[in-house]
Write an enzyme that holds these catalytic residues in place. Structure first.
Site, PDB file in Angstrom:
ATOM      1  N   ASP A  19       0.837  -1.209   0.000  1.00  0.00           N
ATOM      2  CA  ASP A  19       0.000   0.000   0.000  1.00  0.00           C
ATOM      3  C   ASP A  19       0.874   1.263   0.000  1.00  0.00           C
ATOM      4  O   ASP A  19       1.699   1.450   0.891  1.00  0.00           O
ATOM      5  CB  ASP A  19      -0.884   0.029   1.250  1.00  0.00           C
ATOM      6  N   HIS A  21      -0.353   4.685  -0.191  1.00  0.00           N
ATOM      7  CA  HIS A  21      -0.952   5.748   0.633  1.00  0.00           C
ATOM      8  C   HIS A  21      -0.215   7.087   0.498  1.00  0.00           C
ATOM      9  O   HIS A  21       0.138   7.721   1.487  1.00  0.00           O
ATOM     10  CB  HIS A  21      -0.987   5.326   2.106  1.00  0.00           C
ATOM     11  N   ASP A  48      -4.742   0.984  -2.767  1.00  0.00           N
ATOM     12  CA  ASP A  48      -4.587   2.062  -1.780  1.00  0.00           C
ATOM     13  C   ASP A  48      -3.410   2.966  -2.155  1.00  0.00           C
ATOM     14  O   ASP A  48      -2.457   3.125  -1.378  1.00  0.00           O
ATOM     15  CB  ASP A  48      -4.427   1.521  -0.349  1.00  0.00           C
ATOM     16  N   ASN A  74      -9.583  -0.328  -0.939  1.00  0.00           N
ATOM     17  CA  ASN A  74     -10.760   0.249  -0.284  1.00  0.00           C
ATOM     18  C   ASN A  74     -10.691   1.778  -0.237  1.00  0.00           C
ATOM     19  O   ASN A  74     -11.717   2.447  -0.208  1.00  0.00           O
ATOM     20  CB  ASN A  74     -10.947  -0.331   1.124  1.00  0.00           C
ATOM     21  N   HIS A  75      -9.481   2.357  -0.281  1.00  0.00           N
ATOM     22  CA  HIS A  75      -9.393   3.820  -0.286  1.00  0.00           C
ATOM     23  C   HIS A  75      -9.816   4.395  -1.640  1.00  0.00           C
ATOM     24  O   HIS A  75     -10.446   5.459  -1.683  1.00  0.00           O
ATOM     25  CB  HIS A  75      -7.997   4.282   0.131  1.00  0.00           C
ATOM     26  N   HIS A 184      -3.638  -4.028   2.410  1.00  0.00           N
ATOM     27  CA  HIS A 184      -4.794  -3.657   3.240  1.00  0.00           C
ATOM     28  C   HIS A 184      -4.523  -3.588   4.740  1.00  0.00           C
ATOM     29  O   HIS A 184      -4.911  -2.631   5.397  1.00  0.00           O
ATOM     30  CB  HIS A 184      -5.966  -4.599   2.959  1.00  0.00           C
TER      31      HIS A 184
END
Length: 215
Positions: A19, A21, A48, A74-75, A184
């Site tokens: 991820d 981010h 993500d 999910n983001h 995740h």
């Protein structure tokens, strides 16, 4: 799009990254350290790309690169739900506040980039010389993997039941493919059990960014 198929023979090396981010600089440092060649190599993300970190737009810009592929996390789902369904609070609570702080032009650019996330698959099927590697954000919700099989989309991007079982010492291989890569759930180190690899090592929380070479 649920599934996307990639044939490994089109690239020299293939890497999978945890991820992001918004941690674009950390990614660029890792690619440099691994001698990543944008002309010959492929980078696959477990999703993500955005939220919480310093450079969500920089990570979204990766979607324009021919050497980059990603599944939807999910983001990305929360961002798309905010843009199309008006569910802004959930996204803002989970790190989407960067978007609302952008000024006019930059917000329009970010909106265009986020809309590209609709094209991201939920599951990436990588055919390598001697194995099939499957990439999804949170889980492949089933005991047996099959290309094109119907699965619960919400579980693919949100579920933590498999990793929680593995952390308690319970689990089994997923049949139908050789290796599965997920993100995740932030971990202090990658969790490798049976044929499953959880590689979100919490880069955005001050930990390291995990990059795995599969070809």
């Amino acid at each position: 799009m649920m599934y996307q198929y990639l044939n490994g023979e089109n690239w020299r090396h293939i890497f999978i990254v945890g991820d992001l981010h918004g941690c674009r600089r950390m990614l660029d440092e890792q690619l440099l350290a691994h001698h990543f060649d944008v002309e010959q190599d492929l980078l696959v993300s477990v999703g993500d790309l955005i939220d919480r970190g310093p450079d969500s737009p920089g990570c979204l810009a990766l979607l324009n690169e021919p050497w980059f592929r990603s599944v939807r996390g999910n983001h990305e789902e929360m961002a798309l739900n905010a843009l199309s369904g008006g569910n802004h609070q959930q996204w803002m609570r989970n790190g989407g506040d960067w978007f609302y702080q952008l000024d006019g032009v930059r917000m329009i650019e970010a909106k265009h980039a986020l809309n590209r996330c609709r094209e991201m698959p939920l599951i990436l099927h990588l055919l390598l010389e001697d194995q099939i590697v499957v990439v999804a954000h949170a889980d492949y919700p089933g005991d047996h993997y099959a290309w094109g099989a119907e699965v619960d989309c919400a579980e693919v991007v949100w579920s933590r039941s498999r990793i929680e079982s593995l952390q308690k010492g319970r689990g089994a291989a997923i049949t139908g493919a050789d290796a599965f890569y997920f993100g995740h759930t932030p971990l202090s180190a990658p969790l490798n059990a049976y044929n499953q690899h959880f590689i979100d090592t919490g880069a955005v929380f001050g930990n390291r960014l995990t990059l795995v070479q599969v070809q």
